[in-house]
Design an enzyme around this catalytic site. Structure first.
Site, PDB file in Angstrom:
ATOM      1  N   ASP A   1      68.207 -14.245  12.502  1.00 40.15           N
ATOM      2  CA  ASP A   1      67.461 -14.521  11.260  1.00 40.15           C
ATOM      3  C   ASP A   1      67.746 -15.967  10.862  1.00 40.15           C
ATOM      4  OD1 ASP A   1      65.895 -14.096   8.946  1.00 40.15           O
ATOM      5  OD2 ASP A   1      67.615 -13.433   7.758  1.00 40.15           O
ATOM      6  N   SER A   2      67.016 -16.447   9.854  1.00 41.45           N
ATOM      7  CA  SER A   2      67.287 -17.788   9.330  1.00 41.45           C
ATOM      8  C   SER A   2      68.555 -17.787   8.479  1.00 41.45           C
ATOM      9  CB  SER A   2      66.106 -18.222   8.456  1.00 41.45           C
ATOM     10  OG  SER A   2      65.967 -17.292   7.391  1.00 41.45           O
TER      11      SER A   2
ATOM     12  N   TYR B   1      62.979 -20.351   6.414  1.00 44.01           N
ATOM     13  CA  TYR B   1      61.829 -20.430   7.322  1.00 44.01           C
ATOM     14  C   TYR B   1      60.505 -20.293   6.566  1.00 44.01           C
ATOM     15  CZ  TYR B   1      64.348 -20.025  11.826  1.00 44.01           C
ATOM     16  OH  TYR B   1      65.124 -20.252  12.946  1.00 44.01           O
ATOM     17  N   SER B   2      60.586 -19.782   5.343  1.00 46.41           N
ATOM     18  CA  SER B   2      59.392 -19.435   4.550  1.00 46.41           C
ATOM     19  C   SER B   2      58.212 -20.385   4.705  1.00 46.41           C
ATOM     20  CB  SER B   2      59.806 -19.360   3.075  1.00 46.41           C
ATOM     21  OG  SER B   2      58.727 -19.020   2.268  1.00 46.41           O
TER      22      SER B   2
ATOM     23  N   CYS C   1      63.808 -10.915  11.169  1.00 46.57           N
ATOM     24  CA  CYS C   1      63.170 -11.848  10.245  1.00 46.57           C
ATOM     25  C   CYS C   1      61.658 -11.645  10.358  1.00 46.57           C
ATOM     26  CB  CYS C   1      63.553 -13.273  10.672  1.00 46.57           C
ATOM     27  SG  CYS C   1      62.657 -14.565   9.805  1.00 46.57           S
ATOM     28  N   ASN C   2      61.042 -11.288   9.248  1.00 49.61           N
ATOM     29  CA  ASN C   2      59.586 -11.067   9.267  1.00 49.61           C
ATOM     30  C   ASN C   2      58.833 -12.371   9.504  1.00 49.61           C
ATOM     31  OD1 ASN C   2      58.945  -8.117   7.863  1.00 49.61           O
ATOM     32  ND2 ASN C   2      60.873  -9.001   7.188  1.00 49.61           N
ATOM     33  N   THR C   3      59.321 -13.441   8.877  1.00 50.08           N
ATOM     34  CA  THR C   3      58.628 -14.726   8.963  1.00 50.08           C
ATOM     35  C   THR C   3      58.545 -15.189  10.421  1.00 50.08           C
ATOM     36  OG1 THR C   3      59.677 -15.194   6.844  1.00 50.08           O
ATOM     37  CG2 THR C   3      58.528 -17.021   7.897  1.00 50.08           C
TER      38      THR C   3
ATOM     39  N   CYS D   1      60.475  -9.106   3.705  1.00 50.03           N
ATOM     40  CA  CYS D   1      61.386 -10.177   4.116  1.00 50.03           C
ATOM     41  C   CYS D   1      62.747  -9.504   4.169  1.00 50.03           C
ATOM     42  CB  CYS D   1      61.388 -11.291   3.071  1.00 50.03           C
ATOM     43  SG  CYS D   1      62.736 -12.469   3.295  1.00 50.03           S
ATOM     44  N   THR D   2      63.478  -9.731   5.230  1.00 52.21           N
ATOM     45  CA  THR D   2      64.743  -8.997   5.400  1.00 52.21           C
ATOM     46  C   THR D   2      65.799  -9.383   4.365  1.00 52.21           C
ATOM     47  OG1 THR D   2      65.430 -10.597   7.080  1.00 52.21           O
ATOM     48  CG2 THR D   2      64.386  -8.571   7.860  1.00 52.21           C
ATOM     49  N   HIS D   3      65.574 -10.485   3.661  1.00 51.45           N
ATOM     50  CA  HIS D   3      66.492 -10.841   2.574  1.00 51.45           C
ATOM     51  C   HIS D   3      66.327  -9.916   1.362  1.00 51.45           C
ATOM     52  CE1 HIS D   3      67.241 -14.631   4.678  1.00 51.45           C
ATOM     53  NE2 HIS D   3      68.180 -14.892   3.794  1.00 51.45           N
TER      54      HIS D   3
HETATM   55  N1  DGL Z   1      64.719 -13.228   6.286  1.00 52.43           N
HETATM   56  C1  DGL Z   1      63.517 -13.811   6.674  1.00 52.43           C
HETATM   57  C2  DGL Z   1      62.311 -12.914   6.668  1.00 52.43           C
HETATM   58  O1  DGL Z   1      62.449 -11.747   6.883  1.00 52.43           O
HETATM   59  C3  DGL Z   1      63.257 -15.264   6.447  1.00 52.43           C
HETATM   60  C4  DGL Z   1      63.481 -15.869   5.122  1.00 52.43           C
HETATM   61  C5  DGL Z   1      63.314 -17.364   5.154  1.00 52.43           C
HETATM   62  O2  DGL Z   1      64.077 -18.024   5.838  1.00 52.43           O
HETATM   63  O3  DGL Z   1      62.396 -17.864   4.512  1.00 52.43           O
HETATM   64  O4  DGL Z   1      61.219 -13.335   6.501  1.00 52.43           O
END
Ligand code: DGL
Length: 269
Positions: free
Chosen positions: A13-14, A45-46, A77-79, A188-190
């Site tokens: 992930d990021s 990464y957004s 990470c979805n992004t 988003c996994t966050h």
């Molecule tokens: N955790 C990430 C996701 O699922 C990325 C968040 C990011 O870096 O913007 O999208």
């Protein structure tokens, strides 16, 4: 699974968001050899371009696979997943598991058929996501919020900072008056890391959907068919891509999740 055939699984992930996915898999499969890498040098990464995300993800996974031959890669990470999966699947011969927004189960569980996708700015505008909505939620009204600030708030929380509820409320403002919005996809996994805080801002929401459990089951399923590289038991390792000063709270968190010290991965692009 015996200790001699302990599969090596990389979670990428990021930032710390991927922990929300890793946690579910670790719970289901406690005896695997886990590697976790977060690309803090490029976080968040957004709003990064698709090309940048593909390049980073590929270079990092390639580097780790060279040093620690992998059995499965989980892009937690979805992004990243909404753009890199075809490239990674072409490059590697091992299974690549992606994390994509849980649109289908959200559409199914919603009673009002009015759902919200909460994700990064990149994820909400991807063609991959429009296709998911068209294919699995065409009978629902789907609201979308893309936010980088929420990612930063969640990241900070795991670094011991208190959650900025005012910014959180501002980011979710558009949904506060939609009273029949009963289901939110945490795309988003966050975001599972700040689920309680999000729920406080949107009391009408009954269901919060994320992909963590589904990914854990997918990994389990893949392992039951995969030819695992035989190796003796090794310790779990965590990597970041840039040195930073972390506090004892962060150290405790990574220890709690089964990792010792943080290692630095040098990425050659
Ligand atoms: N955790 C990430 C996701 O699922 C990325 C968040 C990011 O870096 O913007 O999208």
């Amino acid at each position: 699974m015996d200790k001699q055939t302990q599969p090596t699984i990389l979670f990428f992930d990021s930032g710390v968001g991927g922990f929300s996915v890793y946690k579910e898999t670790k719970q289901l499969l406690p005896n695997c050899h886990y590697l976790y890498c977060f690309d803090n040098e490029y976080f968040p990464y957004s709003e990064k371009t698709e090309e940048e995300i593909i390049q980073r993800t590929l270079s990092i996974c390639h580097k780790i696979n060279q040093d620690f031959p992998l059995d499965i890669i989980v892009i937690a990470c979805n992004t990243a997943s909404t753009v890199v999966l075809p490239v990674l699947r072409e490059y590697f011969s091992i299974p690549i598991v992606g994390t994509v927004p849980a649109i289908k189960p959200a559409a199914e569980i919603s009673e009002t058929k009015h759902i919200g996708l909460l994700a990064t700015k990149g994820t909400v505008k991807r063609a991959y996501v429009s296709d998911l909505i068209k294919n699995y939620a065409s009978y629902c009204i789907v609201e979308k919020i893309g936010s980088t600030k929420l990612v930063e708030i969640a990241e900070q929380k795991l670094h011991g900072k208190s959650t900025d509820l005012i910014t959180l409320k501002q980011e979710l403002f558009a949904w506060q008056s939609i009273m029949d919005l009963d289901t939110i996809v945490l795309g988003c996994t966050h975001f599972p890391l700040i689920k309680e805080e999000i729920a406080q801002c949107l009391p009408q929401v009954k269901y919060f959907m994320d992909s963590g459990k589904a990914i854990a089951l997918r990994v389990k399923n893949l392992l039951s068919n995969a030819k695992v590289q035989s190796k003796i038991s090794e310790k779990n390792l965590i990597f970041c891509t840039q040195k930073f000063n972390y506090d004892s709270q962060f150290e405790n968190t990574i220890n709690l999740w089964g990792f010792e010290e943080l290692n630095i991965l040098t990425v050659n692009e």
